[in-house]
Write a protein that holds these residues in place. Structure first.
Motif, PDB file in Angstrom:
ATOM      1  N   ILE A 158       7.373  -2.205  -0.760  1.00 34.70           N
ATOM      2  CA  ILE A 158       6.514  -2.256   0.421  1.00 34.70           C
ATOM      3  C   ILE A 158       6.742  -1.023   1.299  1.00 34.70           C
ATOM      4  O   ILE A 158       5.800  -0.466   1.874  1.00 34.70           O
ATOM      5  CB  ILE A 158       6.763  -3.563   1.212  1.00 34.70           C
ATOM      6  CG1 ILE A 158       6.191  -4.754   0.429  1.00 34.70           C
ATOM      7  CG2 ILE A 158       6.138  -3.503   2.594  1.00 34.70           C
ATOM      8  CD1 ILE A 158       6.495  -6.101   1.050  1.00 34.70           C
ATOM      9  N   GLU A 159       8.005  -0.576   1.384  1.00 37.28           N
ATOM     10  CA  GLU A 159       8.290   0.650   2.152  1.00 37.28           C
ATOM     11  C   GLU A 159       7.571   1.847   1.554  1.00 37.28           C
ATOM     12  O   GLU A 159       7.018   2.686   2.273  1.00 37.28           O
ATOM     13  CB  GLU A 159       9.802   0.898   2.173  1.00 37.28           C
ATOM     14  CG  GLU A 159      10.582  -0.146   2.966  1.00 37.28           C
ATOM     15  CD  GLU A 159      12.079   0.099   2.887  1.00 37.28           C
ATOM     16  OE1 GLU A 159      12.469   1.159   2.350  1.00 37.28           O
ATOM     17  OE2 GLU A 159      12.856  -0.753   3.365  1.00 37.28           O
ATOM     18  N   VAL A 160       7.558   1.931   0.220  1.00 39.29           N
ATOM     19  CA  VAL A 160       6.854   3.045  -0.445  1.00 39.29           C
ATOM     20  C   VAL A 160       5.354   2.928  -0.215  1.00 39.29           C
ATOM     21  O   VAL A 160       4.663   3.923   0.052  1.00 39.29           O
ATOM     22  CB  VAL A 160       7.176   3.050  -1.959  1.00 39.29           C
ATOM     23  CG1 VAL A 160       6.446   4.194  -2.649  1.00 39.29           C
ATOM     24  CG2 VAL A 160       8.671   3.162  -2.196  1.00 39.29           C
ATOM     25  N   ILE A 161       4.820   1.698  -0.304  1.00 39.53           N
ATOM     26  CA  ILE A 161       3.386   1.486  -0.069  1.00 39.53           C
ATOM     27  C   ILE A 161       3.015   1.893   1.352  1.00 39.53           C
ATOM     28  O   ILE A 161       1.990   2.544   1.589  1.00 39.53           O
ATOM     29  CB  ILE A 161       3.011   0.015  -0.338  1.00 39.53           C
ATOM     30  CG1 ILE A 161       3.103  -0.284  -1.839  1.00 39.53           C
ATOM     31  CG2 ILE A 161       1.613  -0.308   0.178  1.00 39.53           C
ATOM     32  CD1 ILE A 161       2.949  -1.751  -2.189  1.00 39.53           C
ATOM     33  N   GLU A 162       3.867   1.529   2.315  1.00 34.01           N
ATOM     34  CA  GLU A 162       3.603   1.890   3.713  1.00 34.01           C
ATOM     35  C   GLU A 162       3.558   3.400   3.884  1.00 34.01           C
ATOM     36  O   GLU A 162       2.714   3.933   4.615  1.00 34.01           O
ATOM     37  CB  GLU A 162       4.694   1.287   4.605  1.00 34.01           C
ATOM     38  CG  GLU A 162       4.424   1.473   6.086  1.00 34.01           C
ATOM     39  CD  GLU A 162       5.452   0.751   6.941  1.00 34.01           C
ATOM     40  OE1 GLU A 162       5.256   0.679   8.163  1.00 34.01           O
ATOM     41  OE2 GLU A 162       6.461   0.255   6.377  1.00 34.01           O
ATOM     42  N   LYS A 163       4.445   4.081   3.193  1.00 37.74           N
ATOM     43  CA  LYS A 163       4.462   5.543   3.268  1.00 37.74           C
ATOM     44  C   LYS A 163       3.213   6.146   2.639  1.00 37.74           C
ATOM     45  O   LYS A 163       2.598   7.077   3.183  1.00 37.74           O
ATOM     46  CB  LYS A 163       5.725   6.059   2.565  1.00 37.74           C
ATOM     47  CG  LYS A 163       5.905   7.564   2.643  1.00 37.74           C
ATOM     48  CD  LYS A 163       7.200   7.969   1.973  1.00 37.74           C
ATOM     49  CE  LYS A 163       7.421   9.472   2.089  1.00 37.74           C
ATOM     50  NZ  LYS A 163       8.686   9.886   1.443  1.00 37.74           N
ATOM     51  N   LEU A 164       2.819   5.621   1.478  1.00 37.47           N
ATOM     52  CA  LEU A 164       1.643   6.162   0.786  1.00 37.47           C
ATOM     53  C   LEU A 164       0.348   5.802   1.497  1.00 37.47           C
ATOM     54  O   LEU A 164      -0.647   6.540   1.399  1.00 37.47           O
ATOM     55  CB  LEU A 164       1.611   5.650  -0.660  1.00 37.47           C
ATOM     56  CG  LEU A 164       2.675   6.212  -1.595  1.00 37.47           C
ATOM     57  CD1 LEU A 164       2.611   5.518  -2.948  1.00 37.47           C
ATOM     58  CD2 LEU A 164       2.494   7.723  -1.792  1.00 37.47           C
ATOM     59  N   LEU A 165       0.322   4.670   2.205  1.00 39.37           N
ATOM     60  CA  LEU A 165      -0.882   4.317   2.963  1.00 39.37           C
ATOM     61  C   LEU A 165      -1.159   5.330   4.067  1.00 39.37           C
ATOM     62  O   LEU A 165      -2.310   5.521   4.471  1.00 39.37           O
ATOM     63  CB  LEU A 165      -0.735   2.924   3.569  1.00 39.37           C
ATOM     64  CG  LEU A 165      -1.024   1.741   2.642  1.00 39.37           C
ATOM     65  CD1 LEU A 165      -0.629   0.434   3.305  1.00 39.37           C
ATOM     66  CD2 LEU A 165      -2.494   1.700   2.232  1.00 39.37           C
ATOM     67  N   ALA A 166      -0.116   5.971   4.558  1.00 37.50           N
ATOM     68  CA  ALA A 166      -0.288   6.990   5.601  1.00 37.50           C
ATOM     69  C   ALA A 166      -0.759   8.320   5.036  1.00 37.50           C
ATOM     70  O   ALA A 166      -1.052   9.243   5.796  1.00 37.50           O
ATOM     71  CB  ALA A 166       1.025   7.176   6.353  1.00 37.50           C
TER      72      ALA A 166
END
Length: 997
Positions: free
Chosen positions: A165-173
């Motif tokens: 989820i942390e990686v997804i949050e980063k990639l969503l930005a």
């Protein structure tokens, strides 16, 4: 023959074995050319569906090959077989990890793809580390691959969810369109419930949507549909379905009269506005996704825009037509009006497959009303003559539904169906009987002749359902045919043992009803039928006979129910309601597999209801880091001449403003002879008078306190500074007048001067000053003390007129000097070009330097990626232009504007309605905001209700015309005419944002 076939198979086996040996030898060779040829053969084998897994050991050895082309093909092979040959793949895992550090982005992405294809839990930590590193990679392609690897790792080890989820949050930005679709897909697979991750990225996803690849668009639109249903507020559609009388009653109440009209959430409007252009997409899935979004989210007045796009898809393949028609059939139940103009598009062709014909019939039936029913029934009469029997049966059912829904044509339809009873085809007659039976239930007393006619058909019709329907009709309305009903029972009793089960049940029912109404004639027949049924093989029939005997034949053992037998059997039955099979499908999200199957499929997420109260929209607010500075410079190009119009400074008088801006315009045109010494002397005298008045005022106020004295001294110092500036400008004017004494203009030149002055005055009204926006290219922390900002100067780039000028400002915040500032490793999309700035040899600590570079963006908003290098470090940076900076202003007269606009109609014209911001309802503000959003010039216009702008794209010189027409109460209409549809669509979005914020 058998021997020959064996020989052929043996020869094929030998040739395959020989080919495998050859491939082994070529893969073990020291020459890269042989390895490349072998890999091409192996990949070709895989493409043809042949099994090449035996070559895995020989191929995996070449993963360390230095040849890029060989390495690419090796990774293609490994992605295919890594999951099958996990043990051998694990032996080369160190090589894959080295591939993650390769300079080539394709190799890094391929290595990560192979690593995520090895389904072994022991390497989960390695995969997690690789995904985290790839998520921070400079290449958007590698970041996209990291997003693809996230669901694979999650399915292998769900315990890694928090880290993923942390990686997804980063990639969503991530602001790259290449990554957006893939990371949203990962979000949907791993954590669809974490809606808080979308808040800050909602507006960015809406704005990026038009540039994302097609399948990414589908994923994002479906996700945003569910997001908007929970996080934006819009009044429910319950009011739309109410009767007109109820609406009138509500309107009469004072509370309803005082209620303010609901204003749609701006984020909701943003989503609808940014998805609308995608209705023109060539991908049917994208169009279908936008259509379902509008159906579930848009107001009733705006949903109609999807009808034309969906009708266009009916020209596609039959598979696409089937899915589209399924969704159209559901839409036509609730919102019939939007498809009524396209009625003829749903007419059936003889070449259509049966399933397409049936769906079109469904749509035509849903669209039938009092106005078009005659046209539709004429079509149905043609369809009944078809050779496709299933289609004919569906048409007869459609006629029955039309007769049920529209009472005016019920008799006409019934007569038409009765005529079909004489048809030679038994299936047509049987289907007609079933439909007539349902229609007769509505008004049986008026149609006793039809019941008699149908009773005669029992000798000929053999279809069980039709025979059962006739028997039910005769039994239900036996009082209307008292003479025929007993005779029908007599015939049916003879053939009872040979009938189908459904017919036997209706014979028993007919016997029971006749026994209750006409026991004298039918008592013995009923007992005979019940005795036959008593020993039937089917237990349902035996149970029914036993039950009816006890109910209708009173005995000592019979219970109290026998008294009510007549009421039970001859009770009035409600007329059947013929409904569409698509009536209850709208609870599934349109376009989904669950909607297609009419059953909940695995992984389906239900569409949430609208919130009862408006959620907080501030959760989607994002801080804007870009600094903005006001530099009023606009560049104009007309007939080869370049004019720099510099915005007027804020002086005390309006005359001074106009004179300064006019002077800046006239300088490049060598019109200095217009200024004389006399005019300069007059200005000097006026200025002396003003200064005397100011001095006298200051003397009269000398008795005030110290604070006022300090204020007056400051004002005097400011006045002295302004006097010095004015004197400098007057010196320039005198220089101009000196040239005027040398130059003696003729009468022709004065005519030219007057025309030029008129043009200058026009340009002053046409071209307001606009602000240039600064963007951060390199932050001082990332750049280790070096910070770089850039802006699009809107000046012509002199080395190449087809390039956009980008002005860069370098600031050295470090304590040491920076040397050799230059550009390397430029990575561009196809067709793009860059003209680098000259190398900055030395930038001392604390100093600032400026440079200009040119970029040909090829009329696209794709980023230009390159490395910014110093003598010690290299920084990956990218410049992505707003669409408004891809243009240069062009001067047009009003007639020329109208002529060009007339040639750019149809698909080249985009129109949007908007409500202007309260601060943006005057002409000056509209012009300022439009020219800030796009590098355009204003066109003269005779109407004060319109503002017109014109420009051309820098790269291809495609014409861009913009019109803003204002109306009452802040309503306005924005029209963009552009040869390039994509440019026009993006420009509309930017100007709308500028005018409504």
């Amino acid at each position: 023959m058998f021997v020959a076939s064996v020989i052929i198979v043996f020869c094929l086996f030998l040739s395959a074995e020989k080919e495998a040996k050859t491939n082994y030898q070529m893969l073990d060779s020291n020459k890269d050319s042989l390895k490349l040829e072998a890999m091409k053969r192996i990949v070709a084998m895989i493409a043809r569906g042949k099994n090449a897994s035996d070559l895995f050991p020989a191929v995996v050895k070449n993963v360390a090959c230095k040849n890029i082309e060989v390495k690419k093909l090796v990774y293609v092979y490994l992605v295919r077989y890594a999951e099958e040959q996990q043990d051998l793949a694990l032996l080369s895992i160190s090589t894959f990890q080295r591939g993650l550090k390769d300079p080539n982005q394709l190799i890094r992405a391929s290595a990560l793809r192979v690593l995520s294809s090895i389904r072994v839990t022991i390497i989960v930590p390695i995969m997690m580390l690789a995904i985290k590193e790839a998520a921070s990679d400079m290449s958007p392609y590698v970041r996209k691959t990291a997003a693809h690897a996230i669901p694979k790792l999650y399915s292998l080890d769900p315990e890694q969810k928090d880290q993923l989820i942390e990686v997804i949050e980063k990639l969503l930005a991530d602001k790259t369109t290449l990554v957006a679709g893939s990371v949203v897909m990962a979000f949907e697979e791993v954590c669809p419930e974490r809606i808080d991750l979308i808040h800050k990225n909602y507006r960015k996803l809406c704005n990026l949507l038009i540039d994302v690849e097609e399948w990414g668009q589908v994923v994002i639109i479906n996700m945003l549909t569910r997001y908007a249903r929970t996080q934006t507020f819009y009044g429910s559609d319950e009011d739309e379905d109410e009767d007109e009388e109820e609406k009138e009653k509500k309107a009469e109440t004072p509370a309803m009269a005082k209620r303010k009209p609901y204003v749609m959430d701006p984020d909701h409007r943003l989503l609808l506005r940014n998805t609308k252009p995608l209705l023109q997409s060539r991908n049917a899935a994208v169009v279908m996704a936008v259509a379902q979004l509008y159906f579930h989210l848009a107001p009733k007045a705006e949903v109609g825009v999807i009808a034309k796009a969906l009708v266009r898809l009916l020209r596609s393949h039959s598979e696409v037509q089937y899915v589209v028609l399924q969704n159209v059939a559901t839409m036509t139940i609730k919102r019939r009006g939007m498809f009524e103009p396209y009625l003829k598009s749903f007419y059936i062709r003889s070449t259509d497959p049966t399933q397409i014909k049936v769906l079109k019939l469904e749509v035509l039936t849903n669209l039938a009303n009092e106005t078009n029913i005659s046209t539709i029934l004429r079509e149905f009469q043609t369809y009944i003559k078809s050779m496709d029997k299933d289609f004919v049966a569906a048409t007869i059912q459609a006629i029955g539904r039309c007769a049920t829904n529209i009472g005016e044509v019920r008799d006409t339809c019934l007569n038409g169906l009765v005529q079909l009873l004489s048809n030679r085809d038994e299936l047509v007659v049987a289907e007609s009987v079933v439909v007539i039976k349902k229609l007769l239930q509505m008004q049986p007393e008026k149609h006793s002749d039809i019941i008699k006619h149908m009773a005669k058909l029992t000798d000929n019709i053999q279809v069980p359902m039709a025979r059962a329907s006739i028997l039910w009709l005769i039994g239900e309305y036996c009082e209307h045919v008292p003479k025929i009903a007993p005779d029908v029972l007599r015939k049916m009793a003879k053939s009872f043992t040979n009938e189908e089960d459904i017919v036997k049940l209706q014979i028993i029912n007919l016997a029971a009803k006749l026994y209750l109404t006409n026991s004298k004639q039918t008592k013995l027949l009923t007992q005979y039928v019940l005795n036959l049924a008593k020993y039937d093989q089917n237990y349902d029939i035996r149970d029914r006979a036993r039950f009816i005997r006890q109910l209708i034949v009173p005995t000592e053992k019979s219970g109290a129910l026998s008294k009510y037998a007549k009421k039970l059997f001859l009770a009035l039955k409600p007329a059947p309601v013929l409904e569409s099979p698509f009536k209850d499908r709208d609870h599934f999200q349109l376009g989904s597999l669950s909607h297609l199957l009419n059953a909940k499929a695995g992984g389906y997420q239900e569409l949430p209801d609208w919130p009862e109260a408006a959620p907080d929209p501030s959760v989607r607010n994002v801080e804007v880091k870009d600094s903005v500075r006001a530099v009023g410079t606009v560049t104009y190009r007309d007939t080869g001449a370049l004019w720099d119009l510099q915005g007027p400074k804020k002086l005390e008088g309006s005359e001074s403003c106009s004179s300064i801006s006019t002077l800046n315009l006239i300088r490049p045109l060598n019109l200095s002879f217009l200024y004389s010494e006399q005019s300069s002397e007059e200005e000097e005298r006026k200025h002396q008078r003003k200064t005397k008045q100011r001095k006298s005022d200051s003397e009269s106020e000398s008795d005030e306190d110290e604070e006022s004295e300090s204020e007056s001294s400051q004002s005097e110092s400011e006045e002295s500074e302004s006097e010095a500036e004015v004197k400098k400008k007057k010196k320039q004017i005198r220089k101009c007048s000196f040239h005027a004494n040398v130059y003696q203009p003729s009468l022709y030149n004065w005519a030219l001067v007057s025309m030029t002055l008129h043009l200058v005055l026009c340009l002053q009204t046409i071209a307001p000053s606009s602000a240039l926006k600064n963007y951060e290219l390199l932050h001082r922390i990332t750049g280790e003390g070096l910070s770089v900002e850039y802006c699009f100067s809107r000046q012509p780039f002199s080395p190449d007129a087809n390039m956009v000028a980008v002005q860069m400002q370098f600031t050295n915040n470090a304590t040491a000097d920076t040397k050799n500032l230059h550009i390397e490793d430029v990575k561009l999309q196809s067709g793009m070009r860059v003209k680098e700035f000259s190398e900055i040899e030395l930038l001392p600590a604390g100093e600032t330097a400026t440079a200009v570079m040119g970029i040909d963006f090829c009329d696209s908003t794709q980023a230009a990626n390159f490395q910014l290098c110093t003598h010690t470090r290299k920084f990956f940076v990218s410049i992505q232009p707003p669409v408004g900076e891809l243009m240069r202003p062009v001067f047009l007269t009003e007639n020329e504007f109208k002529k060009e606009q007339g040639q750019l109609m149809g698909m080249n014209e985009i129109t949007e309605k908007l409500t202007l911001d309260m601060k943006c309802r005057n002409e000056h503000t509209i012009v300022q905001r439009v020219t800030t959003a796009a590098n355009l010039s204003r066109v003269p216009c005779g109407s004060d209700k319109e503002c017109r702008f014109a420009g051309r794209t820098v790269s291809s010189s495609s014409l861009v015309l913009v019109t803003v027409a204002t109306k009452e109460e802040g309503a306005a209409q924005l029209t963009v005419n552009c040869e390039k549809m994509v440019i026009g669509t993006m420009l509309v979005k930017d100007i709308l944002l500028a005018l409504t914020q």
